[in-house]
Design a protein around this motif. Structure first.
Motif, mmCIF file in Angstrom:
data_model
loop_
_atom_site.group_PDB
_atom_site.id
_atom_site.type_symbol
_atom_site.label_atom_id
_atom_site.label_comp_id
_atom_site.label_asym_id
_atom_site.label_seq_id
_atom_site.Cartn_x
_atom_site.Cartn_y
_atom_site.Cartn_z
ATOM 1 N N GLY A 70 0.796 -1.220 0.000
ATOM 2 C CA GLY A 70 0.000 0.000 0.000
ATOM 3 C C GLY A 70 0.828 1.268 0.000
ATOM 4 O O GLY A 70 0.402 2.301 0.519
ATOM 5 N N LEU A 71 2.010 1.204 -0.608
ATOM 6 C CA LEU A 71 2.892 2.374 -0.652
ATOM 7 C C LEU A 71 2.526 3.269 -1.832
ATOM 8 O O LEU A 71 2.342 2.798 -2.955
ATOM 9 C CB LEU A 71 4.352 1.940 -0.779
ATOM 10 C CG LEU A 71 4.941 1.102 0.360
ATOM 11 C CD1 LEU A 71 6.395 0.767 0.062
ATOM 12 C CD2 LEU A 71 4.823 1.832 1.696
ATOM 13 N N THR A 72 2.426 4.555 -1.584
ATOM 14 C CA THR A 72 2.206 5.542 -2.641
ATOM 15 C C THR A 72 3.365 6.530 -2.645
ATOM 16 O O THR A 72 4.156 6.574 -1.698
ATOM 17 C CB THR A 72 0.884 6.292 -2.426
ATOM 18 O OG1 THR A 72 0.924 6.958 -1.146
ATOM 19 C CG2 THR A 72 -0.302 5.333 -2.449
ATOM 20 N N GLY A 73 3.465 7.310 -3.706
ATOM 21 C CA GLY A 73 4.573 8.263 -3.782
ATOM 22 C C GLY A 73 5.878 7.605 -4.155
ATOM 23 O O GLY A 73 6.953 8.083 -3.782
ATOM 24 N N VAL A 74 5.802 6.495 -4.901
ATOM 25 C CA VAL A 74 7.001 5.800 -5.379
ATOM 26 C C VAL A 74 6.987 5.785 -6.904
ATOM 27 O O VAL A 74 6.026 5.304 -7.517
ATOM 28 C CB VAL A 74 7.075 4.351 -4.851
ATOM 29 C CG1 VAL A 74 8.337 3.659 -5.372
ATOM 30 C CG2 VAL A 74 7.023 4.316 -3.328
ATOM 31 N N THR A 75 8.025 6.328 -7.517
ATOM 32 C CA THR A 75 8.189 6.323 -8.966
ATOM 33 C C THR A 75 9.247 5.298 -9.327
ATOM 34 O O THR A 75 10.327 5.282 -8.724
ATOM 35 C CB THR A 75 8.619 7.709 -9.481
ATOM 36 O OG1 THR A 75 7.629 8.676 -9.123
ATOM 37 C CG2 THR A 75 8.793 7.707 -10.988
ATOM 38 N N ILE A 76 8.945 4.434 -10.284
ATOM 39 C CA ILE A 76 9.858 3.366 -10.673
ATOM 40 C C ILE A 76 10.317 3.598 -12.109
ATOM 41 O O ILE A 76 9.491 3.749 -13.012
ATOM 42 C CB ILE A 76 9.173 1.998 -10.517
ATOM 43 C CG1 ILE A 76 8.908 1.733 -9.022
ATOM 44 C CG2 ILE A 76 10.010 0.887 -11.126
ATOM 45 C CD1 ILE A 76 8.189 0.438 -8.732
ATOM 46 N N CYS A 77 11.634 3.670 -12.284
ATOM 47 C CA CYS A 77 12.203 3.999 -13.594
ATOM 48 C C CYS A 77 13.121 2.891 -14.080
ATOM 49 O O CYS A 77 14.132 2.577 -13.433
ATOM 50 C CB CYS A 77 12.999 5.304 -13.515
ATOM 51 S SG CYS A 77 12.024 6.756 -13.115
ATOM 52 N N HIS A 78 12.773 2.325 -15.230
ATOM 53 C CA HIS A 78 13.615 1.319 -15.863
ATOM 54 C C HIS A 78 14.606 2.050 -16.764
ATOM 55 O O HIS A 78 14.261 2.493 -17.871
ATOM 56 C CB HIS A 78 12.751 0.354 -16.673
ATOM 57 C CG HIS A 78 13.531 -0.731 -17.343
ATOM 58 N ND1 HIS A 78 13.075 -1.402 -18.457
ATOM 59 C CD2 HIS A 78 14.744 -1.259 -17.046
ATOM 60 C CE1 HIS A 78 13.971 -2.290 -18.825
ATOM 61 N NE2 HIS A 78 14.998 -2.229 -17.989
ATOM 62 N N ALA A 79 15.824 2.211 -16.274
ATOM 63 C CA ALA A 79 16.819 2.985 -17.022
ATOM 64 C C ALA A 79 18.204 2.731 -16.456
ATOM 65 O O ALA A 79 18.353 2.233 -15.331
ATOM 66 C CB ALA A 79 16.501 4.485 -16.930
ATOM 67 N N ARG A 80 19.192 3.070 -17.224
ATOM 68 C CA ARG A 80 20.567 3.054 -16.723
ATOM 69 C C ARG A 80 20.814 4.361 -15.984
ATOM 70 O O ARG A 80 20.432 5.445 -16.458
ATOM 71 C CB ARG A 80 21.562 2.886 -17.868
ATOM 72 C CG ARG A 80 21.459 1.538 -18.579
ATOM 73 C CD ARG A 80 22.607 1.340 -19.549
ATOM 74 N NE ARG A 80 23.894 1.358 -18.865
ATOM 75 C CZ ARG A 80 24.455 0.301 -18.276
ATOM 76 N NH1 ARG A 80 23.822 -0.871 -18.289
ATOM 77 N NH2 ARG A 80 25.626 0.394 -17.679
ATOM 78 N N GLY A 81 21.457 4.263 -14.839
ATOM 79 C CA GLY A 81 21.660 5.433 -14.002
ATOM 80 C C GLY A 81 22.404 6.560 -14.681
ATOM 81 O O GLY A 81 22.077 7.734 -14.500
ATOM 82 N N GLU A 82 23.394 6.214 -15.516
ATOM 83 C CA GLU A 82 24.204 7.252 -16.163
ATOM 84 C C GLU A 82 23.474 7.910 -17.321
ATOM 85 O O GLU A 82 23.915 8.954 -17.816
ATOM 86 C CB GLU A 82 25.545 6.673 -16.628
ATOM 87 C CG GLU A 82 25.480 5.730 -17.811
ATOM 88 C CD GLU A 82 25.194 4.283 -17.434
ATOM 89 O OE1 GLU A 82 25.452 3.406 -18.261
ATOM 90 O OE2 GLU A 82 24.686 4.052 -16.307
ATOM 91 N N GLU A 83 22.357 7.314 -17.768
ATOM 92 C CA GLU A 83 21.601 7.891 -18.879
ATOM 93 C C GLU A 83 20.416 8.724 -18.387
ATOM 94 O O GLU A 83 20.125 9.792 -18.935
ATOM 95 C CB GLU A 83 21.116 6.772 -19.808
ATOM 96 C CG GLU A 83 22.251 6.028 -20.501
ATOM 97 C CD GLU A 83 21.778 4.833 -21.299
ATOM 98 O OE1 GLU A 83 20.568 4.523 -21.261
ATOM 99 O OE2 GLU A 83 22.616 4.190 -21.960
ATOM 100 N N LEU A 84 19.746 8.260 -17.344
ATOM 101 C CA LEU A 84 18.554 8.958 -16.865
ATOM 102 C C LEU A 84 18.882 10.349 -16.339
ATOM 103 O O LEU A 84 18.075 11.279 -16.478
ATOM 104 C CB LEU A 84 17.883 8.129 -15.767
ATOM 105 C CG LEU A 84 16.519 8.629 -15.282
ATOM 106 C CD1 LEU A 84 15.492 8.581 -16.410
ATOM 107 C CD2 LEU A 84 16.040 7.793 -14.092
#
Length: 235
Positions: free
Chosen positions: A115-129
């Motif tokens: 039941g967690l809200t306020g979480v954004t999940i990004c599928h990406a490489r750290g050096e590119e995002l």
């Protein structure tokens, strides 16, 4: 595990909000269950999961006021330390970044289960995002628990942090030489080293250190470089 977590958090001096320990216990159950079919952790003993994943991650909350802030967890893996910090500080605005989509799909299901809200999940490489204007120089805090040279971690994570914010790098206690070698990288990337924060993981013989890097100016254009370049020629 619940009693172990309650005692450990109390020993750290943390007062978890109502329901937080139950969420951590459920998170551990989901982690160990999923680990049977996906490589999420080499630690499979429930007590060690409590100590070396959850209480270790919780220690980061001791060195920063996270309430109402934006934090990005770069290379989050199974969600450490970001998910633990979110459970302990519910109004933390959390972004999880990882390059493996299956791990992120699982973390998304965990957020729904807890039941967690306020979480954004990004599928990406750290050096590119961090080259994206919506992410660069935008966060109050960045964290990383990855086993990598601090110079590389700073190049990965400092671009996300806004001036006045901090990069919180989880490291082993004996990291003085690594910190010393990172001085130039920190300066080039717009940061400055602050005194590190040390804590003991309750129930273990492990002491940890959070290296604190304050962002004092925007990271110059051209950083971060490509991953292979960062590894081959650290700043």
């Amino acid at each position: 595990m619940k009693e172990r977590l309650e005692q450990g958090l109390a020993a750290l001096g943390l007062e978890p909000p109502a329901g937080a320990v139950d969420r951590l216990v459920r998170y551990a159950q989901l982690l160990l269950e999923q680990n049977k079919v996906m490589n999420l952790t080499a630690i499979t003993d429930p007590d060690q999961v409590a100590d070396l994943h959850f209480l270790d991650s919780a220690g980061v909350a001791l060195c920063a006021d996270l309430a109402g802030k934006r934090l990005i967890d770069v290379g989050t893996g199974a969600g450490f330390p970001g998910m633990v910090l979110k459970i302990l500080v519910p109004d933390l605005e959390l972004t999880l970044v990882d390059s493996l989509g299956k791990r992120l799909d699982w973390l998304s299901s965990v957020c729904a289960d807890l039941g967690l809200t306020g979480v954004t999940i990004c599928h990406a490489r750290g050096e590119e995002l961090s080259l994206d204007a919506g992410f660069r120089d935008q966060f109050d805090f960045a964290t990383a628990r990855a086993v990598a040279d601090l110079r590389v971690l700073c190049e990965l994570c400092l671009p996300y942090v806004k001036p006045g914010g901090r990069f919180l790098a989880m490291k082993a206690l004996d990291c003085e030489e690594e910190v010393s070698q990172a001085g130039r990288a920190v300066s080039v990337l717009g940061g400055r080293l602050l005194p590190a924060f040390r804590y003991h993981i309750p129930g273990t013989d492990v002491d940890r250190r959070v290296v604190l890097v304050e962002k004092v100016s925007p990271t110059p254009k051209g950083y971060p470089r490509r991953w292979a370049k960062m590894q081959k020629a650290p700043l």
